[in-house]
Scaffold this motif. Structure first.
Motif, PDB file in Angstrom:
ATOM      1  N   GLY A  15       0.830  -1.197   0.000  1.00  0.00           N
ATOM      2  CA  GLY A  15       0.000   0.000   0.000  1.00  0.00           C
ATOM      3  C   GLY A  15       0.863   1.245   0.000  1.00  0.00           C
ATOM      4  O   GLY A  15       2.073   1.217  -0.235  1.00  0.00           O
ATOM      5  N   ALA A  16       0.245   2.391   0.268  1.00  0.00           N
ATOM      6  CA  ALA A  16       0.951   3.672   0.281  1.00  0.00           C
ATOM      7  C   ALA A  16       1.638   3.846   1.625  1.00  0.00           C
ATOM      8  O   ALA A  16       0.989   4.115   2.643  1.00  0.00           O
ATOM      9  N   CYS A  17       2.945   3.689   1.633  1.00  0.00           N
ATOM     10  CA  CYS A  17       3.735   3.759   2.868  1.00  0.00           C
ATOM     11  C   CYS A  17       4.805   4.844   2.734  1.00  0.00           C
ATOM     12  O   CYS A  17       5.988   4.539   2.508  1.00  0.00           O
ATOM     13  N   PRO A  18       4.445   6.119   2.824  1.00  0.00           N
ATOM     14  CA  PRO A  18       5.444   7.185   2.704  1.00  0.00           C
ATOM     15  C   PRO A  18       6.353   7.210   3.927  1.00  0.00           C
ATOM     16  O   PRO A  18       5.985   6.766   5.012  1.00  0.00           O
ATOM     17  N   VAL A  74      10.115  12.606  -5.898  1.00  0.00           N
ATOM     18  CA  VAL A  74      10.904  11.375  -5.846  1.00  0.00           C
ATOM     19  C   VAL A  74      10.300  10.239  -6.662  1.00  0.00           C
ATOM     20  O   VAL A  74      10.867   9.155  -6.728  1.00  0.00           O
ATOM     21  N   GLY A  75       9.137  10.480  -7.294  1.00  0.00           N
ATOM     22  CA  GLY A  75       8.523   9.444  -8.116  1.00  0.00           C
ATOM     23  C   GLY A  75       7.019   9.609  -8.171  1.00  0.00           C
ATOM     24  O   GLY A  75       6.463  10.616  -7.707  1.00  0.00           O
ATOM     25  N   CYS A  76       6.352   8.623  -8.748  1.00  0.00           N
ATOM     26  CA  CYS A  76       4.894   8.626  -8.843  1.00  0.00           C
ATOM     27  C   CYS A  76       4.361   7.278  -8.365  1.00  0.00           C
ATOM     28  O   CYS A  76       5.093   6.280  -8.306  1.00  0.00           O
ATOM     29  N   ALA A  77       3.102   7.260  -7.994  1.00  0.00           N
ATOM     30  CA  ALA A  77       2.435   6.027  -7.539  1.00  0.00           C
ATOM     31  C   ALA A  77       1.088   5.927  -8.232  1.00  0.00           C
ATOM     32  O   ALA A  77       0.459   6.950  -8.545  1.00  0.00           O
ATOM     33  N   THR A  78       0.627   4.718  -8.486  1.00  0.00           N
ATOM     34  CA  THR A  78      -0.626   4.526  -9.203  1.00  0.00           C
ATOM     35  C   THR A  78      -1.347   3.274  -8.701  1.00  0.00           C
ATOM     36  O   THR A  78      -0.711   2.331  -8.199  1.00  0.00           O
ATOM     37  N   ILE A  79      -2.665   3.279  -8.824  1.00  0.00           N
ATOM     38  CA  ILE A  79      -3.475   2.064  -8.660  1.00  0.00           C
ATOM     39  C   ILE A  79      -3.702   1.525 -10.066  1.00  0.00           C
ATOM     40  O   ILE A  79      -4.456   2.115 -10.847  1.00  0.00           O
ATOM     41  N   ASP A  80      -3.052   0.451 -10.406  1.00  0.00           N
ATOM     42  CA  ASP A  80      -3.062  -0.068 -11.771  1.00  0.00           C
ATOM     43  C   ASP A  80      -4.368  -0.827 -12.019  1.00  0.00           C
ATOM     44  O   ASP A  80      -4.541  -1.970 -11.590  1.00  0.00           O
ATOM     45  N   THR A 173      -3.552   8.285  -9.983  1.00  0.00           N
ATOM     46  CA  THR A 173      -2.104   8.467  -9.899  1.00  0.00           C
ATOM     47  C   THR A 173      -1.766   9.629  -8.978  1.00  0.00           C
ATOM     48  O   THR A 173      -2.487  10.642  -8.945  1.00  0.00           O
ATOM     49  N   TRP A 174      -0.660   9.486  -8.250  1.00  0.00           N
ATOM     50  CA  TRP A 174      -0.183  10.505  -7.324  1.00  0.00           C
ATOM     51  C   TRP A 174       1.290  10.788  -7.585  1.00  0.00           C
ATOM     52  O   TRP A 174       2.052   9.882  -7.983  1.00  0.00           O
ATOM     53  N   VAL A 175       1.690  12.054  -7.336  1.00  0.00           N
ATOM     54  CA  VAL A 175       3.103  12.430  -7.349  1.00  0.00           C
ATOM     55  C   VAL A 175       3.615  12.318  -5.920  1.00  0.00           C
ATOM     56  O   VAL A 175       3.002  12.834  -4.978  1.00  0.00           O
ATOM     57  N   LYS A 176       4.745  11.657  -5.753  1.00  0.00           N
ATOM     58  CA  LYS A 176       5.330  11.473  -4.430  1.00  0.00           C
ATOM     59  C   LYS A 176       6.434  12.520  -4.224  1.00  0.00           C
ATOM     60  O   LYS A 176       7.388  12.599  -5.015  1.00  0.00           O
ATOM     61  N   ALA A 192      24.995  22.680  10.907  1.00  0.00           N
ATOM     62  CA  ALA A 192      23.989  22.306   9.906  1.00  0.00           C
ATOM     63  C   ALA A 192      22.877  21.465  10.518  1.00  0.00           C
ATOM     64  O   ALA A 192      21.761  21.419  10.020  1.00  0.00           O
ATOM     65  N   GLY A 193      23.163  20.780  11.611  1.00  0.00           N
ATOM     66  CA  GLY A 193      22.184  19.892  12.211  1.00  0.00           C
ATOM     67  C   GLY A 193      22.078  18.583  11.451  1.00  0.00           C
ATOM     68  O   GLY A 193      22.618  18.405  10.357  1.00  0.00           O
ATOM     69  N   SER A 194      21.362  17.636  12.016  1.00  0.00           N
ATOM     70  CA  SER A 194      21.119  16.356  11.342  1.00  0.00           C
ATOM     71  C   SER A 194      19.864  16.476  10.475  1.00  0.00           C
ATOM     72  O   SER A 194      18.993  17.313  10.718  1.00  0.00           O
ATOM     73  N   SER A 195      19.743  15.615   9.493  1.00  0.00           N
ATOM     74  CA  SER A 195      18.614  15.690   8.553  1.00  0.00           C
ATOM     75  C   SER A 195      17.409  14.908   9.072  1.00  0.00           C
ATOM     76  O   SER A 195      17.554  13.852   9.705  1.00  0.00           O
ATOM     77  N   ALA A 196      16.216  15.425   8.786  1.00  0.00           N
ATOM     78  CA  ALA A 196      14.946  14.728   9.041  1.00  0.00           C
ATOM     79  C   ALA A 196      14.049  14.973   7.836  1.00  0.00           C
ATOM     80  O   ALA A 196      13.921  16.120   7.377  1.00  0.00           O
ATOM     81  N   SER A 197      13.439  13.950   7.296  1.00  0.00           N
ATOM     82  CA  SER A 197      12.622  14.104   6.081  1.00  0.00           C
ATOM     83  C   SER A 197      11.330  13.305   6.203  1.00  0.00           C
ATOM     84  O   SER A 197      11.206  12.385   7.011  1.00  0.00           O
ATOM     85  N   ALA A 198      10.360  13.662   5.353  1.00  0.00           N
ATOM     86  CA  ALA A 198       9.068  12.972   5.275  1.00  0.00           C
ATOM     87  C   ALA A 198       8.566  13.046   3.844  1.00  0.00           C
ATOM     88  O   ALA A 198       9.001  13.898   3.052  1.00  0.00           O
ATOM     89  N   GLU A 199       7.625  12.147   3.511  1.00  0.00           N
ATOM     90  CA  GLU A 199       7.092  12.091   2.139  1.00  0.00           C
ATOM     91  C   GLU A 199       5.578  12.258   2.164  1.00  0.00           C
ATOM     92  O   GLU A 199       4.909  11.975   3.164  1.00  0.00           O
ATOM     93  N   LEU A 200       5.040  12.698   1.051  1.00  0.00           N
ATOM     94  CA  LEU A 200       3.592  12.867   0.905  1.00  0.00           C
ATOM     95  C   LEU A 200       3.213  12.609  -0.543  1.00  0.00           C
ATOM     96  O   LEU A 200       4.061  12.673  -1.451  1.00  0.00           O
ATOM     97  N   TYR A 201       1.928  12.281  -0.755  1.00  0.00           N
ATOM     98  CA  TYR A 201       1.411  12.006  -2.094  1.00  0.00           C
ATOM     99  C   TYR A 201       0.433  13.102  -2.485  1.00  0.00           C
ATOM    100  O   TYR A 201      -0.451  13.481  -1.708  1.00  0.00           O
TER     101      TYR A 201
END
Length: 713
Positions: A15-18, A74-80, A173-176, A192-201
């Motif tokens: 499934g969608a696991c960002p 970073v990419g795209c996602a789709t329900i085929d 379709t979604w853009v990630k 600079a600190g340490s990096s922290a990131s997250a993703e969304l669709y």
């Protein structure tokens, strides 16, 4: 379609696991369209950094965010939809376009609304200089201080700059996208600190690549409900839609009508009725339909309702016997390579405006029949449907001579669910009478007759209430027809009673449909109703035997030629005898069934198969040449699957068994083979005397004898 939720089974994600972080998240409003943009916002959990002393490595506050990166795709996602609605992630060029080659960059990022940073930059995000300046920038220039410019670095305008509108979507379709910050805290020894990131669709619009997805929805609307004249008409509408890309040709709509409806007309000339659809029930095929992308088409079917009660029972799931699995009119759309068949079927249910009524009101309304119909007959026949035909024909004759009698009454042939006029199966039949416009399952009275005594503990009205005869009687014995509530008519629920089959055509034999007087209103039909089915030859005492059961057992009968009769859940599930049988099934309070089976003269192996745990009773009956019956009653107990065997030997072929000691007034049946003794002579003579006494009164008119109650049919 929504994003499929993220699930983890055995450590494997689907499934969608960002990517997620406790220190940052991303958000966006809207969707990507060709040439448009979406504002993507970075949302840090910690506050922005105010100061950092690199000598002491003290951050204020701590922790805090000290950098914002540019939002990135970073990419795209789709329900085929072409691959079983599988959710998958792939490069955006491949997910969006049929030909993904040489497309270049598809997305750009910049500060929203053409704004710039303190240094004139249009790039999203920002990185302060805490290594040189304690405030992240020279405090002499307010706009360079990190606490002054950090907020403007959080939103980012991401634009879809592909060469054309997407033309190759596999499905939704979604853009990630990814958002990222630098997190600083005291003791981290870093500016600079340490990096922290997250993703969304974020969803994106486009055209589906070549694939087919058609669907159908349906409605039903009553057009006219003229109960007094038996004119009930309705319109069924099927709406076909194309949810796929491009035009779809050779779409086919298949429609199945139950026998309670007669098809009158179709709005689309491409639709072809089946061989029976021009009368009652049947199917319609509508081939060669075309639908453009995103378009729909509606086809209307005008029908006449010929049995509203059974249609209502079919729609609410009460009627299933001798029917298909339909629940009214069924629509099914088909197209080659349709990738989603879950939306290809629809059922339309018609709202029927029944009039109110009751059993007592029907009794009163039937008083008008008293001068013309005395509820008696001279028929002594083994024909399974001759009693029903006699009743119906007499009502038809009364209608022809005195139509005013039926100003408020309808009637029609009725069956308990086991009867087949054209085959070998047989059951119980009669004629139901009920006020026009009412649901006859709730208000109807059935005038019925039976060649065999009935075991049913139900009240049938045939005469005066002060003349109660407790014997389970048969019409073949005393010539009296019985009157029974439709809800008490024998047969297996939930399918009882229902209209008698007529062997095709649009003859209705009563109900809200076609009588002889209104046949011309059924356009395209013949001028006269189809003939009634021929009488089926069925056993008749004394040339018959009878098996009666009570309790949780099913019956398996096998005659001398290996032919079987098998009951199951209130139905005759197997009937292999050369001729018909008489069968009356009745339901016990615990859900099990009892039976009376009238069979041709023969020797039978009787098997009782337990369907529950408890006692049962078996009655094996033969008849003497004068019609006197002899009963052998056996009681036993059973469990699920238990098989008990008995033998029923017809008198004409009986071989007397060796004498066995028995009590004269307690005849026994043989279990596991053998024969049985008959009732004592005294019992037989007493039974015969009672029947002869009943015959002497059968000539009284119904108007004279009033009401009489008894048990059974």
């Amino acid at each position: 379609m929504p994003l499929p939720p993220c699930t983890i089974v055995g450590g494997v994600k689907s499934g969608a696991c960002p990517a997620e972080s406790d220190q940052v998240s991303g958000s966006a409003a809207g969707r990507f369209v060709f040439g448009g943009n979406v504002i993507v916002t970075t949302n840090p959990t910690d506050p922005l950094c105010s100061t950092w002393d690199k000598d002491t490595d003290i951050w204020s506050p701590s922790p805090c965010f000290a950098r914002v990166s540019t939002a990135s795709v970073v990419g795209c996602a789709t329900i085929d939809l072409q691959d079983g609605k599988r959710f998958r992630e792939l490069p955006c060029a491949q997910a969006l376009y049929r030909n993904p080659q040489g497309l270049g960059s598809l997305f750009t990022a910049r500060r929203p609304n053409g704004s710039t940073g303190y240094d004139g930059r249009v790039a999203c995000g920002d990185t302060p200089d805490f290594n040189t300046f304690i405030y992240g920038g020279p405090f002499t220039k307010t706009e360079t201080i990190w606490s002054s410019r950090a907020a403007s670095a959080l939103p980012c305008e991401v634009s879809f700059t592909g060469p054309r509108r997407p033309d190759g979507l596999y499905g939704p379709t979604w853009v990630k996208l990814r958002v990222e910050i630098g997190v600083a805290q005291t003791g981290g020894n870093s500016s600079a600190g340490s990096s922290a990131s997250a993703e969304l669709y974020v969803p994106i619009d486009g055209d589906l690549r070549d694939y087919v997805d058609v669907d159908v929805t349906a409605t039903a609307t009553m057009q006219n409900a003229d109960w007094d004249n038996g004119k009930l008409s309705a319109i069924y509408r099927a709406t076909l839609s194309n949810r796929g890309g491009g035009t779809v040709d050779n779409v086919e709509l298949a429609v199945q009508f139950p026998p309670q409806l007669r098809l009158e007309s179709i709005s689309d000339t491409r639709c072809i009725p089946g061989t029976t659809a021009s009368s009652r029930g049947g199917s319609v095929q509508c081939p060669g339909l075309s639908l453009g992308s995103g378009s729909f088409s509606t086809i209307e079917f005008a029908v006449r309702v010929v049995n509203a009660t059974d249609l209502d029972s079919l729609q609410n799931g009460q009627l299933s016997e001798q029917q298909t699995d339909l629940r009214s009119v069924q629509f099914q759309v088909r197209a080659a390579n349709d990738i989603d068949t879950s939306n290809n079927e629809a059922i339309a249910l018609l709202d029927l405006p029944f009039r109110g009524g009751s059993y007592a009101a029907t009794v009163s309304a039937m008083d008008v029949l008293t001068p013309y119909f005395n509820y008696e007959t001279d028929i002594r026949s083994g024909g399974c449907n001759q009693y029903k035909d006699d009743i119906f024909n007499r009502l038809e004759a009364i209608r022809a001579a005195h139509p005013e009698v039926f100003a408020n009454l309808s009637y029609g042939g009725i069956t308990s669910g086991q009867y087949s006029a054209g085959g070998l199966a047989a059951g119980h039949v009669g004629v139901v009478v009920y006020p026009k416009g009412t649901n006859y399952r709730q208000t109807g009275i059935i005038i019925n007759g039976t060649p065999f005594p009935s075991p049913l503990n139900l009240v049938s009205m045939i005469g005066a209430s002060d003349r109660i005869i407790p014997l389970n009687f048969a019409t073949s014995v005393d010539g009296l027809y019985l009157r029974t509530k439709a809800s008490d008519f024998p047969g297996a629920p939930p399918g009882r009673p229902q209209e008698e089959a007529t062997g095709g055509g649009d003859a209705t034999y009563g109900f809200e449909g076609r009588y002889a007087y209104n046949s011309a209103e059924f356009g395209g039909a013949s001028a006269a109703p189809a003939p009634a089915p021929a009488a089926v030859s069925c056993p008749f005492a004394p040339d018959a035997v009878m098996v009666t059961t009570e309790s949780p057992v099913e019956v398996i009968l096998t005659n001398s030629r290996g032919q079987r009769v098998v009951t199951g859940n209130g139905l005759i599930v197997t009937q292999e005898l050369d001729g018909g049988i008489n069968s009356l099934g009745f339901r016990h309070m615990d859900g099990s069934y009892g039976w009376t089976l009238g069979l041709p003269l023969d020797t039978y192996n009787v098997q009782l198969r337990g369907t529950g745990t408890g006692p049962y009773r078996l009655t094996l009956t033969t008849f003497a040449a004068d019609g006197t019956r002899s009963d052998v009653v056996t009681s036993g107990s059973t469990t699920p699957g238990q098989i008990d065997q008995y033998t029923l030997t017809a008198p004409a072929v009986v071989t007397p068994p060796p004498p066995t000691p028995t009590t004269p007034d307690e005849p026994t049946a043989s279990k596991g083979g053998g024969s049985f003794d008959v009732l004592s002579l005294a019992s037989m003579l007493g039974l015969l005397a009672l029947r002869l006494g009943r015959r002497s009164s059968r000539r009284r008119r119904f108007a004279d004898i009033g009401e009489r109650k008894g048990t059974g049919r």
